[in-house]
Design an enzyme around this catalytic site. Structure first.
Site: not given
Ligand code: UDP
Length: 339
Positions: A146, A160, A187
């Site tokens: 990503y 571009y 998320r």
């Molecule tokens: N996270 C968590 N529990 C969950 C999902 C995510 O503690 O069930 C944590 C994850 O490890 C990160 C933060 O929450 O530190 C944000 O995660 P997310 O996947 O929403 O997005 P990111 O900012 O990592 O892309």
């Protein structure tokens, strides 16, 4: 204006499309529905100024006809479990997909808006993150599909602009949430809300001291529209500078939902950024933009929306439990109820 929105059936894309239609524009949505949903388009498909093209923007030229005034390129998996599940697709849409969207802009002399990400900063050594910071990304780690795809997307967008003369704008979007997210997208906001509503333990990865800054979707969309309407190149950070630990977020979600769910600790995924907060002075100066919705208010509206989707919330419990990826071992959870 006739505006192409790639990823228009996704969470942000469908909100942006709705906003543009309400502003009197025509919207041509291109989405392969790999992480976007037809449900997100339910209120849009009846509008004669809305067109939906189901297509993968990485596969070839965008399937839209006629003159186009702007292209907003939002197509990409964005949730870590999604891009871990779709690593090659994520790289393809960030690279070839971005090039196809840029080619459409070039052919039409149309403004091009790239939805980039705070992930270009990786695990940042500069805090809060300013746009001039070049980032700290592990190019071979699990998140690189990503992060590097979006970094490439920024690079090809600038090429571009420099070589072809396309009018481009790059926004770096920080964590955003709101109605319309998939309950099972994995998320943190959706996981905590669905867990709280289901009475399941809230799964904190690591000790919960890592931080994020959460922006409500309506605020974010205002920023995207402001960026479409100017000729600012950027990159410009769009996000809410109010920084929360993940543990704090869990407590706020419990407050807003009235849930008595316990909190459960799981291993931290590999390369999980330790902190994230946007410096938004550039957005304030160049776009006159800043977020207005507080996180408790935004979460209240989001929870209210999820309460109106009980089947999806109930189904998310099983799906979220299946979204583990690198470093997150199920058996190692420790429960600290009431902590
Ligand atoms: N996270 C968590 N529990 C969950 C999902 C995510 O503690 O069930 C944590 C994850 O490890 C990160 C933060 O929450 O530190 C944000 O995660 P997310 O996947 O929403 O997005 P990111 O900012 O990592 O892309």
């Amino acid at each position: 204006m006739r505006i192409v929105v790639t990823g228009g059936a996704g969470f942000l894309g469908s909100h942006l499309s709705r906003w543009l239609l309400s502003g009197g524009h025509q919207v041509l949505c291109v989405d392969d529905l790999s992480t976007g949903r037809r449900d997100n388009l339910a209120s849009l498909l009846d509008d004669p100024r809305f067109e939906f093209h189901q297509a993968d923007v990485a596969a070839g030229p965008l399937p839209v006809r006629g003159r186009v005034d702007a292209v907003a390129h939002l197509a990409s998996p964005a949730s870590p479990p999604d891009y871990h599940r779709l690593p090659l697709e994520t790289l393809a849409v960030g690279s070839r997909g971005t090039e196809h969207a840029l080619q459409l802009s070039a052919q039409n002399d149309a403004r091009f808006l790239l939805a980039s990400t705070s992930e270009v900063y990786g695990d940042p050594e500069v805090h809060p993150q300013v746009e001039d910071y070049w980032g700290n990304v592990n190019p071979v780690g699990p998140r690189s599909v990503y992060d590097e795809a979006k970094r490439y997307a920024e690079a090809v967008t600038m090429a571009y602009a420099r070589q072809v003369g396309v009018d481009v704008g790059i926004v770096r979007i920080f964590n955003t949430y709101g109605p319309g997210m998939r309950a099972e997208d994995g998320r943190v906001v959706t996981s905590f809300i669905t867990q709280a509503l289901n009475g399941d333990p809230l799964t904190i990865y690591g000790d919960g001291s890592q931080t994020r800054s959460f922006c409500y979707v309506d605020d974010l969309v205002r920023g995207l529209v402001a960026m479409l309407e100017t000729s600012v190149t950027g990159p410009v950070n769009l996000g809410n500078p109010v920084e929360r630990t993940v543990l704090e977020l869990a407590r706020i979600v419990c407050d807003v939902t009235g849930s008595r769910s316990p909190i459960e600790f799981h291993p931290l995924p590999e390369d999980d950024p330790t902190r994230r907060r946007p410096d938004i002075s550039r957005a304030e100066r160049l776009l006159g933009w800043r977020p207005e919705v507080s996180d408790s208010e935004g979460l209240r509206r989001t929870v209210e929306w999820f309460r109106s989707q009980p089947a999806e919330v109930a189904a998310a419990a099983a799906a979220v439990a299946g979204t583990q990826y690198q470093g997150r071992a199920h058996g190692a959870a420790t429960s600290l109820a009431g902590r």
